[in-house]
Enzyme design. Structure first.
Site, mmCIF file in Angstrom:
data_model
loop_
_atom_site.group_PDB
_atom_site.id
_atom_site.type_symbol
_atom_site.label_atom_id
_atom_site.label_comp_id
_atom_site.label_asym_id
_atom_site.label_seq_id
_atom_site.Cartn_x
_atom_site.Cartn_y
_atom_site.Cartn_z
ATOM 1 N N LYS A 44 0.823 -1.222 0.000
ATOM 2 C CA LYS A 44 0.000 0.000 0.000
ATOM 3 C C LYS A 44 0.850 1.261 0.000
ATOM 4 C CE LYS A 44 -4.420 -1.748 1.358
ATOM 5 N NZ LYS A 44 -5.652 -1.638 2.092
ATOM 6 N N LYS A 95 -5.144 -9.353 -6.536
ATOM 7 C CA LYS A 95 -6.322 -9.509 -5.680
ATOM 8 C C LYS A 95 -7.466 -8.592 -6.136
ATOM 9 C CE LYS A 95 -6.727 -7.535 -1.604
ATOM 10 N NZ LYS A 95 -7.345 -7.205 -0.314
ATOM 11 N N LYS A 148 -11.100 -3.033 -3.690
ATOM 12 C CA LYS A 148 -11.926 -1.823 -3.828
ATOM 13 C C LYS A 148 -11.151 -0.715 -4.518
ATOM 14 C CE LYS A 148 -13.794 -2.338 0.818
ATOM 15 N NZ LYS A 148 -12.642 -2.396 1.716
#
Ligand code: AQP
Length: 345
Positions: free
Chosen positions: A115, A207, A210
């Site tokens: 991230k 993956k 969102k």
């Protein structure tokens, strides 16, 4: 050995559209566990702000995740549904855990690396400390079972390490305060089934998420039948027919992903699905997957849309859940403060 009351805790971030990965990896498990356990399900808004959020959008997303919980069948009267920021003991225990966890442990967290990306110096301190807050979310209720997707396995291991270190570091105090050998349980991850890691429909090695910029990478719980059909039909596949046995899915990530989704939605194993579709072309399989997805997800999307507009109801569910969660969290924090040696008035 100290024995702990069996209690389920899990959370979902209000960071955008909930998708099929959240549903199959987490929310279907939340629903199933309600019959056998006391459950606490949390909209983890404090986690959401570890990356920038627009306040109006965040408020909307908190209500959307709550509506999704309810539309999927979580019973907020029998169990607890609330948003994390309304129970300040999560943040309070997270601070204690920041002082228990070691830098070396957090440095190993792969989700932070993914991230934060290349611009790590610019990532928030909160994003780095995220796993200590997640440990606090679980342990402030002394929860024993945590249904999550595969991507959260490493964070759960860290929560277990934090619980263990707290129990060891303060063993004498825990015993003298009357809590026996261990104050915190070792929370167990519940990661089972054919869809613990649902992958992007555009790239079977990534993956489903969102935050993926392509809406075609995921099926949102709020998608209508047309959107679901388009996304499944456009989903990336390879040129071979489907294999007849599970071993044949090796090195075919897109085929493996679609078969896993079908299996999870129809409550079968991948082997069962391949018994029906093995040897056939993707077009026929995709048509069946569209029908199945629309049948399973259509009613959830419709109910979510109805609920999300009812702010008064959603907010009352969160207020009631927060109040009940807080009673339990306060009890834990009072004990933690005694164990740590804080003077309490
Ligand atoms: N693709 C997935 N397959 C299976 N399970 C998944 N989960 C998330 N993605 C998948 C599980 O859903 C629960 C809630 O996740 P979250 O929203 O708290 O955070 P996340 O894992 O970071 O989800 P996203 O979609 O990838 O969000 P962004 O893009 O905001 O980071 C967890 O139990 C998770 O394992």
């Amino acid at each position: 050995m100290t024995s702990f009351r069996q209690l389920v805790f899990s959370g979902v971030q209000p960071t955008g559209n909930l998708h099929l990965g959240n549903y199959l990896g987490a929310i279907t498990k939340f629903v199933a566990l309600q019959d056998s356990h006391d459950c606490i399900y949390c909209v983890v808004d404090l986690h959401a702000i570890t990356v920038p959020q627009d306040p109006a959008q965040l408020r909307q997303s908190i209500r959307e995740v709550t509506a999704a919980f309810l539309a999927c069948g979580i019973d907020p009267k029998k169990h607890i549904v609330f948003n994390q920021s309304q129970v300040p003991e999560h943040a309070e225990l997270a601070w204690v855990f920041n002082c228990v966890a070691r830098l070396g442990w957090l440095n190993r967290m792969t989700q932070f690396k993914e991230k934060a990306g290349k611009d790590r110096e610019n990532a928030s301190v909160g994003l780095y400390a995220y796993p200590a807050l997640m440990a606090a979310d679980i342990l402030v209720y002394r929860a024993t079972h945590v249904p999550v997707g595969e991507d959260q396995k490493q964070h759960l291991e860290l929560a277990r390490d934090i619980a263990q270190k707290f129990n060891n570091d303060f063993a004498a105090s825990i015993a003298s305060e009357g809590f026996g050998e261990a104050f915190f349980p070792q929370p167990e991850p519940l990661i089972q089934g054919p869809a613990t890691r649902v992958m992007s429909l555009r790239d079977g090695t990534k993956k489903m998420s969102k935050s993926d910029p392509s809406d075609y990478s995921r099926i949102n719980l709020s998608d209508d039948a047309d959107a679901i059909a388009q996304k499944v039909r456009k989903a990336k596949t390879d040129a071979e027919p489907l294999p007849s046995e599970e071993a044949g899915l090796k090195d075919r990530p897109e085929a493996d992903n679609l078969v896993g989704i079908f299996a999870a939605l129809s409550d079968q194993s991948k082997a069962d699905v391949l018994r029906d579709f093995g040897g056939g072309q993707f077009s026929a399989f995709k048509s069946a997957l569209v029908d199945l997805s629309v049948t399973k997800l259509g009613p959830i999307g419709a109910e979510m849309k109805r609920l999300v507009h009812d702010h008064a109801y959603i907010d009352s569910v969160l207020a009631d859940g927060s109040e009940r969660a807080r009673l339990q969290a306060c009890e834990t924090m009072k004990a933690v403060k005694s164990i740590l040696g804080f003077v309490q008035h």
